[in-house]
Design an enzyme around this catalytic site. Structure first.
Site, short mmCIF file in Angstrom:
data_model
loop_
_atom_site.label_atom_id
_atom_site.label_comp_id
_atom_site.label_asym_id
_atom_site.label_seq_id
_atom_site.Cartn_x
_atom_site.Cartn_y
_atom_site.Cartn_z
N ASN A 75 1.88 0.72 9.55
CA ASN A 75 3.20 1.68 8.53
C ASN A 75 4.74 1.23 9.28
OD1 ASN A 75 1.77 2.11 6.49
ND2 ASN A 75 1.13 3.86 8.26
N GLY A 87 0.75 -0.90 -0.13
CA GLY A 87 0.10 0.02 0.35
C GLY A 87 0.75 1.26 -0.05
N ASN A 97 2.62 -2.72 6.10
CA ASN A 97 2.90 -1.98 4.67
C ASN A 97 4.69 -2.16 4.32
OD1 ASN A 97 2.88 -0.79 3.14
ND2 ASN A 97 2.52 1.43 3.18
N ASP A 127 8.20 5.35 1.88
CA ASP A 127 8.32 6.23 1.31
C ASP A 127 7.42 7.69 1.42
OD1 ASP A 127 5.28 6.12 2.60
OD2 ASP A 127 4.38 4.62 1.34
N TYR A 180 -7.46 6.89 9.70
CA TYR A 180 -7.55 6.17 10.37
C TYR A 180 -6.07 6.01 11.35
CZ TYR A 180 -4.04 7.70 7.38
OH TYR A 180 -2.62 8.79 6.32
N TRP A 209 -3.11 -2.24 9.77
CA TRP A 209 -2.58 -1.66 9.03
C TRP A 209 -1.54 -0.65 9.90
CZ3 TRP A 209 -3.68 0.20 3.24
CH2 TRP A 209 -2.47 1.00 3.41
N ASP A 216 -8.59 6.70 2.82
CA ASP A 216 -7.71 7.08 3.03
C ASP A 216 -7.23 8.02 2.23
OD1 ASP A 216 -6.55 4.57 1.38
OD2 ASP A 216 -4.40 5.39 1.99
N ASP A 217 -6.03 9.13 3.09
CA ASP A 217 -5.57 9.99 2.02
C ASP A 217 -6.63 10.92 1.10
OD1 ASP A 217 -3.88 8.90 3.66
OD2 ASP A 217 -2.53 7.91 1.86
#
Length: 375
Positions: free
Chosen positions: A222, A11, A256, A227, A167, A220, A118-119
């Site tokens: 991270n 993701g 992720n 990134d 989230y 999730w 999201d985002d």
């Protein structure tokens, strides 16, 4: 009760993995007794900005092969769509477009589907939606339930995962209130913890989420993702800061990973250890064991190299190794012992050079290509 999911969600932002990388990671997930891979690369335009468009025959055939490979390795593949930038929640046409795309992957063998919201802005941006719904989260609740119902009509065994717009952070918010009141309880809800990239995830975070959303969180996680502002970092350090009771109060954990698929195996291996025995999980022991597995012919050197790459959301300070190397050198310089200081520095440089040479000669070529810039 929802099945607990453990594995990875591809993701991240940036260049997506190749199909060969995905196949390799799925093999590794099976080897480590994990069970889930989600296809959701942010920079696949047909996943996000052009979500209404169909994939070409070449991609579909490659994905079919990937699904068959996942079945052989006891891994469930989920296909994700991230339509939040342009979705019209009140539109039956948009709902059907999304379902038709999901249906194509169902025909290939997918049984877990993911809808990511999201985002995106935390308010309604479509005039028709604003007329029909009180706020964004009421609109999302309606739309998510519709998609879930349509998926169940296609196949009762289908499952839905969603990533909410909010989230992370405080799970007592307008979104959680709407979802708790209206969302079907057989839907997984992603959560990253106290932060986007959480240094620590205490069990209290999971309990608060369950209280706020009405279901247990699917994490999730991270890490080791690198990134956005983290592209200069290589996250090959310890997986730590996750409460030993977290698994008892959640619907699972999906990492992720990094753009560097093979280097991400170090974190994946540690996740596997944590899941097997969270109470007795030792990050230092697991980290070293993971490196011995990933880089068996140069594990000592690779472990030393990893000490230069500890900066990450889980350990956001300057790597300690730099201080260990430079503090005695600086002391010699400050005492006027320039030659002695240079000898100490040169001794370390020679050891680093040996480390780099060993890794270059004995590391897996695919892994070496990924870490070359940092090495």
């Amino acid at each position: 009760m929802l099945k607990k999911l453990f594995g990875v969600v591809e993701g991240f932002y940036g260049f997506p993995w190749s199909m060969a990388d995905r196949k390799e990671i799925i093999t590794f997930l099976g080897k480590k007794n994990l069970n889930t891979y989600i296809y959701a690369p942010k920079d696949d335009p047909l996943h996000r900005f052009k979500w209404k468009k169909s994939y070409d025959k070449d991609f579909i055939e490659k994905f079919r092969i990937l699904i068959n490979h996942s079945i052989n390795n006891n891994i469930s593949i989920s296909y994700a769509i991230s339509p939040g930038q342009s979705i019209k929640y009140s539109s039956e046409e948009d709902a059907n477009t999304l379902i038709n795309k999901f249906s194509l992957f169902h025909d290939l063998g997918v049984r877990i589907f993911s809808l990511f919201l999201d985002d995106i802005p935390e308010k309604l941006t479509n005039a028709d939606d604003s007329k029909k719904f009180e706020n964004l989260f009421k609109a999302q609740s309606y739309f998510i339930n519709e998609i879930n119902l349509k998926l169940k009509k296609i196949d009762k065994s289908n499952s839905l995962i969603i990533c909410p717009t909010i989230y992370r952070g405080n799970p007592f918010n307008y979104e959680s209130k709407a979802f708790k009141e209206e969302l079907n309880k057989d839907i997984y809800i992603f959560w990253t913890g106290p932060e986007v990239c959480s240094k620590n995830i205490p069990v209290s975070d999971a309990l608060d989420f369950t209280d706020g959303f009405g279901v247990e969180p699917l994490y999730w996680d991270n890490f080791p993702v690198n990134d956005a502002t983290m592209v200069s970092e290589l996250h090959i350090g310890e997986y730590k800061g996750r409460d030993s009771e977290l698994l008892n109060c959640s619907n699972g954990i999906l990492l992720n990973p990094m753009n560097q698929a093979h280097a991400s195996k170090i974190a994946i291996s540690q996740l596997s250890d944590y899941i097997k025995d969270p109470v007795n999980y030792n990050p230092k022991v697991s980290h070293k064991r993971a490196i011995e597995e990933i880089a068996p012919k140069c594990s000592k050197s690779f472990y030393a190299f990893s000490k230069f790459c500890t900066e990450s959301p889980l350990d956001n300070k300057r790597p300690v190794i730099y201080e260990k190397i430079m503090t005695p050198v600086i002391k010699e310089f400050e005492s006027g012992n320039i030659i002695s200081g240079l000898k100490l520095l040169n001794k370390n440089i020679i050891e680093i050079d040996k480390m780099v040479t060993d890794i270059t000669k004995n590391c897996d070529e695919r892994l070496l290509k990924e870490i070359k810039n940092w090495l």
